[in-house]
Structures are given as structure tokens and as C-alpha cells.
Write an enzyme that holds these catalytic residues in place. Structure first.
Site, short mmCIF file in Angstrom:
data_model
loop_
_atom_site.label_atom_id
_atom_site.label_comp_id
_atom_site.label_asym_id
_atom_site.label_seq_id
_atom_site.Cartn_x
_atom_site.Cartn_y
_atom_site.Cartn_z
N HIS A 114 -10.57 -5.70 -2.64
CA HIS A 114 -11.66 -5.48 -1.67
C HIS A 114 -12.76 -4.69 -2.39
O HIS A 114 -12.59 -3.50 -2.64
CB HIS A 114 -11.15 -4.69 -0.46
N ASN B 144 2.10 -5.15 -3.20
CA ASN B 144 0.68 -5.44 -2.94
C ASN B 144 -0.06 -4.14 -2.65
O ASN B 144 0.42 -3.30 -1.88
CB ASN B 144 0.61 -6.36 -1.70
N ASP C 256 -12.44 -9.97 -1.27
CA ASP C 256 -13.76 -10.03 -0.64
C ASP C 256 -14.68 -9.06 -1.37
O ASP C 256 -14.22 -8.06 -1.90
CB ASP C 256 -13.74 -9.80 0.88
N GLU D 296 -6.40 -10.50 -1.52
CA GLU D 296 -7.24 -10.28 -0.34
C GLU D 296 -8.70 -10.19 -0.74
O GLU D 296 -9.45 -9.34 -0.23
CB GLU D 296 -6.81 -8.99 0.39
N GLU E 129 0.81 -1.24 0.00
CA GLU E 129 0.00 0.00 0.00
C GLU E 129 0.83 1.28 0.00
O GLU E 129 0.55 2.20 0.78
CB GLU E 129 -0.97 -0.03 1.19
#
Ligand code: 9MR
Length: 448
Positions: A241, A204, A272, A270, A162
């Protein structure tokens, strides 16, 4: 150019047929015979993995561990390998909790993604107050110590997490690490490579899914620069996300492919997606298909097992409900994984295909991508070899063709359209509502 939009009645009929087909294809309780019946086994069919984030404090929960051991072959520690967890006091490392996750995974034959060596968040207190050379050295020491400790046990490290800013700048995020100098990211990658030469080293980030976003372009330019200068980077992680305000973008496969074309693996790290029912299921299916369509997309990790395990549980964003039951989203992912490797499918996004001619040949139909929107995309077909052609266009569930132009079209079934010349033209087009599935249609040509 004439635009022929099918009548409302026809569209209604087509969509209800497609919905019925989708019901069978996506939501079947048991896989078809021969198909794999767990996420990991289904992903392995194309050489990919299917992972989950794991929290150490849930390893005593029987339902949780049961699903973990059955369904997943890659594990990411949700919080236990972050800087604050592993180095709570400077140069005093605390590996016990992380090791519970790593050892459980390896003991079950799973691999581990390491998350994360350097990040502006979840730094231990002592590090938050540092700056300059002192902080740079502390970061490099952390990376060297941790990656050395886990050498040989980690499939891929999120070396830096990030580091890019949200919004339109496309630049770096301000942080204490960034203020140590713009080269902090490459310094982190070099330290990680020295410590564990066999782990894949990833950058990432989140909100890097949409190809047209400035943040995506910023990360892309950094990776391109790293590759051109020999900075050791092997992979890019897309956190993925999603929710209604940040939906799965229609150009997701383009993003993954363009990064892969730089010579790195891409991984969905990750995943979702907030929501429920068929809408959520379709979006999960679309993400899975986007990965399958990119040869260097090596695997998918979801950010937790049950909805109740999620960092945003109220959004019910995962594949199992709070009781551990498989959701529609689970079945859609499993079904997508079971439908083939995707790497040789007509969905390969950046190079138009010249499909085979199972109808006997005599002509060649070439597909090319047209405009894209959030909910639909255009496709164009150019025919050569005959003026008397019949082209069959087959879309995959839950897609449906809602408009055609420059062709006289008829329907063999909800997802199979037969196109014939409209006048003397040798090209035509159509609009596909994608429902989260951006795969290209299959095209074949025969002469009448
Ligand atoms: O899921 C993690 C949550 O339990 C933590 O409180 C949070 C702290 O920052 O981190 C969450 O995981 C994040 C991941 O490490 C990096 N990408 C975003 C994830 C969700 O916030």
C-alpha cells in the site's frame, strides 16, 4: 575519480525524448500485436497471476464483474474470509458470503488467495475478550475449521497477517494473539498445513517493502528461522500500500529477491498506489518490474478494481477509474507484463551479470550495482579483455542516465549510451534516474 555531468541542455533534451518514448511505450491504448491484452493473460506469459480483491456486495454490479472476469485470474476476498466474518459466534461458522466470492472465482476459472486465518484485527467480539490458552485454542480451531472447509479451493492462505510492529523495533506487534506466546505464528502455520496440505502458506504484512526498514528485517529473520527449523511456510505476502508518504522504495526488488532466496515464494498481495497520471503509472510499472525480476515472485494482486472500490477511494490508487475505464497505470502494468518474463533479464538484482557481446566480442563488460537513492541509482561497469573497448549501455523507459564518470560517453538515442575509455581505465560508472523502474541496464561490449 572524475565526475562528468552532462550539460543542462543535453539533460533537457534527453529527458524530453524519454518522456516522448515513455508516452508511446506506457500509454499506448492498444497492445502491440502479439502482446496479451488483459492483465491475467499478460502475467500468464511468465507463469504468474494477476489478481484483485473482491467485495461480495459488488458481485451484482455489471461493470465490476465484467472487468473482474476479463482482467484477473486470482481473487482475494477483501473482508469476507476474515475471522469475524467466518466465525461470528464461537464455533458457529458462516461461509455463505465468502462462498459467493470463492464460487464466482472458481466458476470463472480463477484461483483464490485466502485472507486471512489469524490477525489481531477484525476478530469477532467473543475472541477479542479472550486470552491465554483459551484464545490460543480458539485461534487454532478457527484455522483448522476454515482451512479444512476450503481445502482444495485455495491457492495460498495468508495464515498470519500483520504480526510485526511498525517503527524501529523490528519486533512483534503487541496483541492478544501475541500475548498467548511468541510461538503463536508457527502454531498457526502448523495447524494450517495439517488442515490443507496443498495450499501455499503465507505470512502477509505491510511496510515490509523497504529492505532497510527494521520491520522488513524482523519478518525476514522470522522466515529464515522458520525455514531453518522446518516450520511450514511457503510464501511471504507484501501488501504494497503506497502513497507519497510511503513511496515505492528503490530497493524493492532487493527485498523481494532476498526473501525469495530464503526458499519461499513472494507475492504482492494488496497493491495500491495513491496518485494519478504518469507518476502513478511509473510507480505501478516499477512494482510490476520488481516482481518480474524475481523468479519466485509468483503474482501480483491489486486491492480492488476501480478507484471507487478502494478502501481509500479518495487517493485514486487503482488501475481503473470510477467508471471502469483503464487508467495510465493500467497501461503501464500491462506493458511491463508484456515486456517479458524478467526472470532472465539483466535486472536480476542480486547477482551481477556477465552480458553477451552482440557487437562481436573481444571484451567482456560486467555490471554491478552501486549506491541507491529514492529517485536514482548508480551502476558500475568493469571491462576485461581489451583496453580498446566500446560499451553500449541501454536503459529502459522511463529511466535516463544523468551522469557518467571515468568514461567518454556519447548518445545513440535517449536511452542508448556508448561509452569509451577515458584514459587507460577499464571501469566506469553512471547514475540513472529510475522513474520507478529499477531494472538494470543492458550492457554489451565490443572492441574498437
Ligand atoms: O480493504 C479492507 C477494508 O474494506 C476494511 O474495512 C479493512 C478492515 O480492517 O481492511 C481492509 O483490508 C486490509 C487488509 O485486510 C489487510 N491489509 C490492509 C488492508 C487495507 O486496510
Amino acid at each position: 575519480m572524475t565526475l562528468t555531468v552532462k550539460s543542462v541542455g543535453r539533460v533537457t533534451l534527453v529527458s524530453s525524448l524519454v518522456a516522448a518514448a515513455a508516452g508511446m511505450a506506457i500509454f499506448a491504448a492498444a497492445p502491440a500485436s502479439g502482446a496479451a491484452d488483459t492483465l491475467a493473460a499478460a502475467a500468464q506469459q511468465s507463469g504468474r497471476y494477476f489478481g484483485t480483491a473482491v467485495a461480495a456486495n459488488k458481485l451484482g454490479d455489471g461493470t465490476y464483474v465484467n472487468i473482474l472476469n476479463r482482467e484477473f485470474d486470482m481473487v482475494t476476498a477483501e473482508n469476507e474470509m476474515k475471522m469475524d466474518a467466518l466465525e461470528p459466534n464461537q464455533n458457529q461458522f458462516s461461509y455463505g458470503t465468502a462462498d459467493r466470492i470463492v464460487n464466482q472465482a472458481i466458476g470463472q476459472g480463477k484461483r483464490v488467495r485466502g485472507h486471512a486465518l489469524a490477525w489481531h484485527m477484525q476478530q469477532p467480539g467473543w475472541m477479542q475478550n479472550m486470552g491465554g490458552t483459551q484464545l490460543r485454542n480458539a485461534m487454532l480451531n478457527h484455522i483448522t475449521q476454515v482451512a479444512t472447509y476450503y481445502r482444495g479451493k485455495i491457492y495460498a492462505w495468508d495464515v498470519v497477517n500483520e504480526a510485526f510492529a511498525d517503527g524501529n523495533s523490528g519486533g512483534r506487534r503487541d496483541s492478544n494473539l501475541q500475548r498467548t506466546g511468541n510461538d503463536w505464528i508457527e502454531a498457526a502455520f502448523r495447524a494450517a498445513r495439517s488442515a490443507d496440505p496443498n495450499a501455499k502458506l503465507c505470512y502477509n504484512d505491510y511496510n515490509t517493502d523497504n529492505w532497510s526498514h527494521a520491520k522488513t528485517q524482523g519478518v525476514y529473520n522470522m522466515v529464515r528461522d522458520f525455514k531453518s527449523r522446518g516450520v511450514p511456510i511457503d510464501c511471504v505476502g507484501f501488501q504494497a500500500h503506497f502513497n507519497s508518504g510511503n513511496p515505492v522504495p528503490s530497493n524493492y526488488h532487493t527485498t523481494l529477491q532476498n526473501f525469495a532466496d530464503l526458499g519461499v515464494d513472494v507475492q504482492i498481495t494488496e497493491l495500491d498506489i495513491e496518485g494519478s497520471g504518469s507518476s502513478q503509472a511509473q510507480q505501478f510499472q516499477g512494482v510490476t518490474q520488481a516482481c518480474l525480476a524475481v523468479a519466485r515472485c509468483t503474482g501480483i494482486t491489486v486491492w480492488g478494481i476501480r478507484d471507487s472500490d478502494s478502501w481509500r477511494a479518495s487517493g485514486t490508487p487503482l488501475l481503473f477509474d470510477g467508471s471502469g475505464n483503464k487508467k495510465q497505470a493500467y497501461n503501464s502494468v500491462l506493458s511491463a507484463l508484456n515486456s517479458g518474463t524478467g526472470t532472465t533479464s539483466p535486472s536480476t538484482p542480486t547477482s551481477p551479470t556477465t552480458p553477451s557481446n552482440p557487437g562481436g566480442g573481444g571484451c567482456t563488460a560486467t555490471y554491478s550495482e552501486g549506491e541507491k537513492w529514492n529517485d536514482r541509482f548508480n551502476g558500475n561497469v568493469t571491462v576485461s579483455g581489451s583496453n580498446n573497448w566500446i560499451v553500449t549501455v541501454t536503459v529502459s523507459s522511463p529511466q535516463r542516465i544523468i551522469a557518467t564518470w571515468n568514461t567518454s560517453a556519447s548518445w545513440d538515442s535517449a536511452n542508448v549510451m556508448t561509452a569509451r575509455p577515458n584514459g587507460n581505465g577499464n571501469s566506469f560508472g553512471f547514475t540513472i534516474m529510475h522513474g520507478g523502474n529499477w531494472n538494470w541496464p543492458s550492457i554489451s561490449c565490443r572492441t574498437a
